[in-house]
Design a protein around this motif. Structure first.
Motif, PDB file in Angstrom:
ATOM      1  N   SER A  93       0.813  -1.215   0.000  1.00  0.00           N
ATOM      2  CA  SER A  93       0.000   0.000   0.000  1.00  0.00           C
ATOM      3  C   SER A  93       0.846   1.264   0.000  1.00  0.00           C
ATOM      4  CB  SER A  93      -0.905   0.023   1.237  1.00  0.00           C
ATOM      5  OG  SER A  93      -0.135   0.196   2.410  1.00  0.00           O
ATOM      6  N   GLY A  94       2.131   1.155   0.378  1.00  0.00           N
ATOM      7  CA  GLY A  94       2.993   2.336   0.438  1.00  0.00           C
ATOM      8  C   GLY A  94       2.803   3.155   1.688  1.00  0.00           C
ATOM      9  N   GLY A  95       2.051   2.615   2.662  1.00  0.00           N
ATOM     10  CA  GLY A  95       1.764   3.378   3.871  1.00  0.00           C
ATOM     11  C   GLY A  95       2.714   3.128   5.024  1.00  0.00           C
ATOM     12  N   MET A  96       3.676   2.223   4.859  1.00  0.00           N
ATOM     13  CA  MET A  96       4.616   1.937   5.951  1.00  0.00           C
ATOM     14  C   MET A  96       5.722   2.984   6.013  1.00  0.00           C
ATOM     15  SD  MET A  96       5.068  -2.186   6.030  1.00  0.00           S
ATOM     16  CE  MET A  96       3.796  -3.225   6.725  1.00  0.00           C
ATOM     17  N   PHE A  97       6.262   3.159   7.193  1.00  0.00           N
ATOM     18  CA  PHE A  97       7.392   4.072   7.438  1.00  0.00           C
ATOM     19  C   PHE A  97       7.046   5.519   7.084  1.00  0.00           C
ATOM     20  CE2 PHE A  97       9.379  -0.047   6.170  1.00  0.00           C
ATOM     21  CZ  PHE A  97       9.838  -0.399   7.422  1.00  0.00           C
ATOM     22  N   GLN A  98       5.803   5.912   7.324  1.00  0.00           N
ATOM     23  CA  GLN A  98       5.402   7.286   7.015  1.00  0.00           C
ATOM     24  C   GLN A  98       6.143   8.289   7.913  1.00  0.00           C
ATOM     25  OE1 GLN A  98       3.033   8.737   4.774  1.00  0.00           O
ATOM     26  NE2 GLN A  98       3.129   6.764   3.730  1.00  0.00           N
ATOM     27  N   PHE A  99       6.490   9.425   7.316  1.00  0.00           N
ATOM     28  CA  PHE A  99       7.095  10.515   8.083  1.00  0.00           C
ATOM     29  C   PHE A  99       6.844  11.812   7.332  1.00  0.00           C
ATOM     30  CE2 PHE A  99      10.687  13.228   9.487  1.00  0.00           C
ATOM     31  CZ  PHE A  99      10.423  13.217  10.846  1.00  0.00           C
ATOM     32  N   TRP A 100       5.692  12.396   7.579  1.00  0.00           N
ATOM     33  CA  TRP A 100       5.314  13.684   6.985  1.00  0.00           C
ATOM     34  C   TRP A 100       5.465  14.705   8.098  1.00  0.00           C
ATOM     35  CZ3 TRP A 100       4.599  14.473   1.929  1.00  0.00           C
ATOM     36  CH2 TRP A 100       4.064  15.691   1.504  1.00  0.00           C
ATOM     37  N   ALA A 101       6.561  15.450   8.106  1.00  0.00           N
ATOM     38  CA  ALA A 101       7.056  16.068   9.343  1.00  0.00           C
ATOM     39  C   ALA A 101       6.957  17.587   9.380  1.00  0.00           C
ATOM     40  CB  ALA A 101       8.503  15.641   9.561  1.00  0.00           C
ATOM     41  N   TYR A 102       5.934  18.176   8.792  1.00  0.00           N
ATOM     42  CA  TYR A 102       5.936  19.641   8.701  1.00  0.00           C
ATOM     43  C   TYR A 102       5.621  20.339  10.015  1.00  0.00           C
ATOM     44  CZ  TYR A 102       7.017  19.088   3.911  1.00  0.00           C
ATOM     45  OH  TYR A 102       7.689  18.754   2.766  1.00  0.00           O
ATOM     46  N   ASP A 103       5.000  19.654  10.963  1.00  0.00           N
ATOM     47  CA  ASP A 103       4.874  20.231  12.297  1.00  0.00           C
ATOM     48  C   ASP A 103       6.252  20.369  12.941  1.00  0.00           C
ATOM     49  OD1 ASP A 103       5.103  17.447  12.338  1.00  0.00           O
ATOM     50  OD2 ASP A 103       3.948  17.230  14.191  1.00  0.00           O
ATOM     51  N   ARG A 104       7.099  19.374  12.720  1.00  0.00           N
ATOM     52  CA  ARG A 104       8.460  19.411  13.253  1.00  0.00           C
ATOM     53  C   ARG A 104       9.305  20.459  12.530  1.00  0.00           C
ATOM     54  NH1 ARG A 104       6.326  14.340  13.181  1.00  0.00           N
ATOM     55  NH2 ARG A 104       6.864  12.862  14.833  1.00  0.00           N
ATOM     56  N   VAL A 105       9.152  20.528  11.206  1.00  0.00           N
ATOM     57  CA  VAL A 105       9.896  21.511  10.428  1.00  0.00           C
ATOM     58  C   VAL A 105       9.560  22.919  10.897  1.00  0.00           C
ATOM     59  CG1 VAL A 105      10.115  22.529   8.123  1.00  0.00           C
ATOM     60  CG2 VAL A 105      10.212  20.048   8.399  1.00  0.00           C
TER      61      VAL A 105
END
Length: 591
Positions: A93-105
């Motif tokens: 599905s491509g959903g593993m290891f997600q890291f969308w980090a714009y709150d951190r950025v």
């Protein structure tokens, strides 16, 4: 409580408007952060904590998972399988290891913009060090995102609503090449600002930034050389072949900066003892960047999940992650030959062994230090692993069971540690790397392990440089670097004739096994689908022949067929993010 609220309300009514014009007491103000070193340290700690380090507590679904330290990247690279109870299949599905980090950025951008406003309060070298750490953290976050998604928005400053409109906040994705170049730019800025020595243990310095740059530029070069974007995505995801050499050179140059600053761990003369202790010893010249733990403030659960069944702790649990036969046979033997375990003779008959450990007599020390093998010794005990017992009487039957209490004559069918029970090994092997042999069994419980997690070590830097040098055509230099690693491992040194692409990659997989590199390496070399698609992994199963007092082995497939879809080479941009920002479309190919 009602009286307290009423009293506060009356008190507020009796104050002047000027007094009411103050920030809410539950909001931390800039002066609380930036005007004191303790505030800055706390803020910086949050940036480090947000790093997507795939440590002892990382899973495919996130980071800093205190209790469950599985599943992890090993499952996606063919290194490890879960035991029978917690089997993990795969995720096309491509959903593993997600890291969308714009709150951190945003946190980092805020720090970079506001810290200089307080420069009069601190020495210049401290201001520079803190800013250098912030640039490093931002590079680390973006490296993780670009590595996953290829193309992501590059947000370099704080954006506030409503000063910035919703339309302006919906930033489109930059190209993949722009992403990798931005990571390099931030690391160069970090290198310029950071000191040579870390402020405290566990924090970064100039050479950690050089090390991360060597990794990032190697990844970028691989994509230039091996990736072929899907039609229609050439501009967004395409990495120009013409840039491969310059990225490889940048990886070499960055790695060279660590020469003389770090060295391979060589405290013990015994190669096995030395390699195992490399991961346990915090007084270690090889460690460049690590996460450190201290009980009870901050600990993990690696040991309770990996310990063999027969010596598990009072909570239960054991043997969660099991090395595959494929990864064991990837290693060489001590003579430099492929380490193929011989289970049958030339006539196809099972080979008899007096002791199941005899099949491993030529094992490379580095493998033994990474994997607990059948009938190996750990914590002073022989680790018994059996799949069953054969006997020629009364009718040549095979006895198998998943119940440890079942005895056949004078011995348990499964041995003391497996196979077949839901907390024993599925593959015939256990992970030794990072397990602490000195942790008392009474403490082998959740949240009691304190072994460091090494995020970056000098052996990786040597292998980064060796791979880059190989593709730059500098084969002698690559050979010398790889042989440094092999000599420490107790492996036979390569000759120049042996230095083919296959062995450059193989050396990296052997040295960094179970350290969460293989999944990303196979992905960037674009060979993951060739090795893992439609693949069933294999166990080595010891059987005891009761009336002969001998052991035989079989190689048996376990689990289900693994699927690796090439679309997983780029992760899926989360649907929730696209709902907020349609300019993130198109999603990556295949989703």
């Amino acid at each position: 409580m009602k009286k307290l609220i009423v009293s506060l309300f009356i008190a507020m009514l009796g104050t002047s408007c000027n007094t009411l014009d103050v920030p809410p007491l539950n909001i931390i103000q800039d002066k609380d952060i930036f005007a004191s070193e303790s505030g800055i340290t706390a803020y910086m700690a949050s940036l480090y904590n947000d790093m997507p380090i795939q440590d002892h507590q990382a899973t495919v679904n996130g980071f800093n998972n205190y209790w469950n330290s599985w599943p992890q990247a090993g499952h996606m690279s063919g290194e490890l399988l879960n035991n029978m109870l917690f089997f993990v299949w795969d995720s096309p599905s491509g959903g593993m290891f997600q890291f969308w980090a714009y709150d951190r950025v945003r946190k980092i951008n805020y720090f970079i913009e506001n810290m200089p406003l307080y420069k009069a309060d601190f020495p210049e070298d401290k201001i520079n060090a803190w800013l250098g750490e912030a640039y490093f953290c931002r590079a680390y976050y973006y490296l993780a995102m670009v590595n996953r998604y290829g193309a992501v928005p590059l947000v370099k400053e704080v954006k506030n609503y409503p000063e910035t409109s919703i339309e302006e906040l919906q930033i489109p994705r930059n190209t993949q090449q722009e992403g990798w170049d931005f990571v390099a730019e931030d690391l160069d800025r970090a290198i310029e600002l950071l000191p040579e020595e870390s402020l405290t243990q566990g924090r970064v310095n100039k050479y950690v930034a050089y090390g991360l740059k060597s990794r990032a530029m190697l990844y970028a070069a691989s994509l230039c050389q091996f990736d072929t974007p899907v039609s229609g995505y050439e501009e967004l995801l395409g990495m120009p072949v013409s840039k491969a050499q310059s990225y490889y050179q940048a990886a070499c140059d960055a790695a060279s900066k660590l020469d003389g600053k770090y060295s391979l761990y060589n405290k013990y003369t015994d190669k096995f003892e030395n390699y195992w202790n490399l991961f346990l010893d915090e007084d270690n010249p090889e460690v460049i960047f690590a996460k450190y733990y201290k009980y009870p403030e901050y600990a993990h659960s690696w040991d309770v999940h990996q310990i063999p069944f027969q010596i598990r702790g009072p909570e239960g649990y054991s043997s969660i992650l099991n090395p595959t036969l494929e990864i064991v046979e990837l290693f060489d033997d001590i003579n430099g030959n492929p380490f193929v375990l011989k289970t049958t003779d030339e006539k196809g008959s099972p080979i008899r062994y007096d002791n199941p450990y005899d099949i491993f007599k030529d094992v490379e020390p580095r493998l033994k230090a990474s994997v607990i093998l059948p009938n190996d010794t750990y914590k002073g005990e022989v680790i018994e692993i059996r799949k069953g017992i054969w006997t020629s009487y009364p009718d040549g039957e095979l006895k198998t069971t998943t119940d440890f209490s079942v005895m056949y004559k004078d011995m348990p069918v499964m041995g003391k540690s497996g196979m077949g029970h839901n907390e024993t090994t599925t593959t015939g092997f256990f992970v030794r790397k990072y397990q602490d042999p000195n942790l008392p069994n009474s403490q082998v419980v959740h949240g009691h392990s304190t072994t460091q997690y090494i995020e970056m070590r000098y052996a990786e830097i040597l292998l980064n440089k060796a791979e880059a040098a190989f593709y730059l055509g500098k084969k002698q230099e690559a050979l010398d670097l790889i042989n440094q690693v092999r000599e420490r491992a107790g492996a036979k040194l390569y000759t120049l004739d042996q230095l083919a692409e296959e062995n450059v990659r193989k050396e990296r997989r052997m040295e960094l096994v179970f350290e969460k590199h293989s999944y990303w390496d196979l992905r960037r070399w674009r060979i993951a689908d060739k090795l893992m698609n439609n693949k069933k992994y294999t166990a080595l199963c010891p059987y005891y022949i009761y009336d002969e007092g001998k052991y035989i082995f079989t190689k048996e497939e376990v689990g289900t067929t693994y699927t690796y879809d090439v679309k997983v080479n780029y992760a899926k941009v989360p649907d929730g993010e696209i709902a907020k920002n349609p300019n993130l479309l198109p999603n990556n190919p295949g989703y």
